[in-house]
Enzyme design. Structure first.
Site, PDB file in Angstrom:
ATOM      1  N   ARG A  45      -1.107  -3.733   0.742  1.00  0.00           N
ATOM      2  CA  ARG A  45      -2.297  -3.182   0.103  1.00  0.00           C
ATOM      3  C   ARG A  45      -3.423  -2.977   1.116  1.00  0.00           C
ATOM      4  O   ARG A  45      -4.055  -1.913   1.139  1.00  0.00           O
ATOM      5  CB  ARG A  45      -2.757  -4.104  -1.030  1.00  0.00           C
ATOM      6  CG  ARG A  45      -1.753  -4.168  -2.178  1.00  0.00           C
ATOM      7  CD  ARG A  45      -2.068  -5.289  -3.143  1.00  0.00           C
ATOM      8  NE  ARG A  45      -3.358  -5.082  -3.822  1.00  0.00           N
ATOM      9  CZ  ARG A  45      -3.899  -5.973  -4.628  1.00  0.00           C
ATOM     10  NH1 ARG A  45      -3.285  -7.125  -4.873  1.00  0.00           N
ATOM     11  NH2 ARG A  45      -5.055  -5.724  -5.208  1.00  0.00           N
ATOM     12  N   ILE A  94       5.189 -12.157  -5.170  1.00  0.00           N
ATOM     13  CA  ILE A  94       4.696 -10.785  -5.135  1.00  0.00           C
ATOM     14  C   ILE A  94       3.563 -10.705  -6.150  1.00  0.00           C
ATOM     15  O   ILE A  94       3.522 -11.458  -7.119  1.00  0.00           O
ATOM     16  CB  ILE A  94       5.791  -9.728  -5.404  1.00  0.00           C
ATOM     17  CG1 ILE A  94       6.501  -9.954  -6.731  1.00  0.00           C
ATOM     18  CG2 ILE A  94       6.793  -9.682  -4.265  1.00  0.00           C
ATOM     19  CD1 ILE A  94       7.546  -8.875  -7.060  1.00  0.00           C
ATOM     20  N   ASP A  95       2.620  -9.812  -5.898  1.00  0.00           N
ATOM     21  CA  ASP A  95       1.429  -9.737  -6.740  1.00  0.00           C
ATOM     22  C   ASP A  95       1.780  -9.446  -8.194  1.00  0.00           C
ATOM     23  O   ASP A  95       2.800  -8.828  -8.495  1.00  0.00           O
ATOM     24  CB  ASP A  95       0.488  -8.637  -6.228  1.00  0.00           C
ATOM     25  CG  ASP A  95      -0.133  -8.976  -4.882  1.00  0.00           C
ATOM     26  OD1 ASP A  95      -0.146 -10.168  -4.521  1.00  0.00           O
ATOM     27  OD2 ASP A  95      -0.601  -8.047  -4.199  1.00  0.00           O
ATOM     28  N   THR A  96       0.904  -9.865  -9.078  1.00  0.00           N
ATOM     29  CA  THR A  96       1.106  -9.653 -10.509  1.00  0.00           C
ATOM     30  C   THR A  96       1.375  -8.181 -10.823  1.00  0.00           C
ATOM     31  O   THR A  96       2.276  -7.849 -11.594  1.00  0.00           O
ATOM     32  CB  THR A  96      -0.130 -10.133 -11.290  1.00  0.00           C
ATOM     33  OG1 THR A  96      -0.262 -11.548 -11.122  1.00  0.00           O
ATOM     34  CG2 THR A  96      -0.006  -9.818 -12.774  1.00  0.00           C
TER      35      THR A  96
END
Length: 216
Positions: A155, A53-55
Site C-alpha cells: 500500500r 494480511i490487512d482486513t
C-alpha cells in the site's frame, strides 16, 4: 463459507474474503476467529494464522494445523522462503511498465489520522517488484511481488513509490475511489524440507472482475 485453496496434514491456505479481520476488532464484530472451528476439518485443534494480511485485503492466508508446523512456517517467513504474489488496482497509469521499489519504512501515528507507514531513512528496508498487467477504465492492474514483508508494504509502495495509491485505500489514497482497498493476495508458495512446497492460487474476487480486471 471460506474457500480452501490448499490442504494437507500440517497446513491450510484459505481464500480470505475482503473485509474479514484476522483478529477480533476491539469494538467487536465478525472475524476469522469465528470460522476457525469449522476449519478444523476433522483435526482436534483449530488452525492458527501464520501471518497477517490487512482486513480489506482478500486472498491467500496460510494457517498451521499444529504448533510444530506454526514454528516452521513462521521461520520460513522470517527467512524469506515464502513467495508472495499480489494484484492491486492503482489510481492512474505508471510511467513505465515494470520496476522495483526500495524504501525504508517507519511507523508513525497522530491523533487525527491514526497510525500509518511512511518512507523514512531510519526505517526498515523494504523491496517490492512490480509490473503492469492491464490498463483499466479506472486505473491499472499491477502485479506486486514483495521480497520483504513490512506492514502495509504494498500500500505504501504504491502510494510513495509509484505515486499511485491503490484504489479505495483510506490511509494512503482516497476511500471513495474504490469499494475497498483494491489489493488481492493472488498467490502464495512456502518451501518445506522433505516435503513438496505449499502452493496456492486465489482467483480474482468479484470486485476486481467488476472493474474489468483479468489475471492471465
Amino acid at each position: 463459507m471460506i474457500d480452501i485453496l490448499f490442504e494437507d496434514g500440517e497446513a491450510l491456505v484459505i481464500d480470505k474474503p475482503a473485509g474479514l479481520p484476522i483478529e477480533r476488532p476491539r469494538k467487536g464484530g465478525p472475524s476469522l476467529e469465528d470460522h476457525l472451528d469449522a476449519l478444523k476439518l476433522g483435526f482436534q485443534r483449530p488452525p492458527v494464522p501464520v501471518h497477517r494480511i490487512d482486513t480489506d485485503t482478500s486472498g491467500c492466508l496460510l494457517l498451521a494445523r499444529n504448533p510444530k508446523a506454526l514454528k516452521r512456517f513462521a521461520r520460513a517467513f522470517e527467512e524469506r522462503k515464502v513467495g508472495k504474489r499480489y494484484l492491486g488496482i492503482v489510481s492512474g497509469v505508471p510511467e513505465t511498465d515494470a520496476g522495483t521499489i526500495e524504501l525504508a519504512l517507519s511507523k508513525i501515528s497522530s491523533a487525527e489520522k491514526g497510525w500509518r507507514m511512511i518512507a523514512a531513512k531510519k526505517g526498515k528496508p523494504s523491496v517490492t517488484h512490480w509490473r503492469v498487467l492491464q490498463t483499466l477504465d479506472l486505473g491499472t492492474l499491477i502485479e506486486f511481488t514483495p521480497e520483504t514483508g513490512r506492514t502495509h508494504q504494498i500500500r505504501i509502495h504504491a502510494a510513495a513509490g509509484l505515486g499511485l495509491p491503490l484504489l479505495g485505500d483510506p490511509v494512503y489514497g482516497d476511500t471513495t475511489s474504490g469499494p475497498r482497498t483494491m489489493l488481492h493476495a493472488a498467490g502464495l508458495s512456502v518451501e518445506r524440507e522433505g516435503k513438496p512446497p505449499i502452493v496456492a492460487v486465489a482467483p480474482l474476487p468479484a470486485d476486481f472482475v467488476a472493474m474489468g480486471a483479468r489475471d492471465g
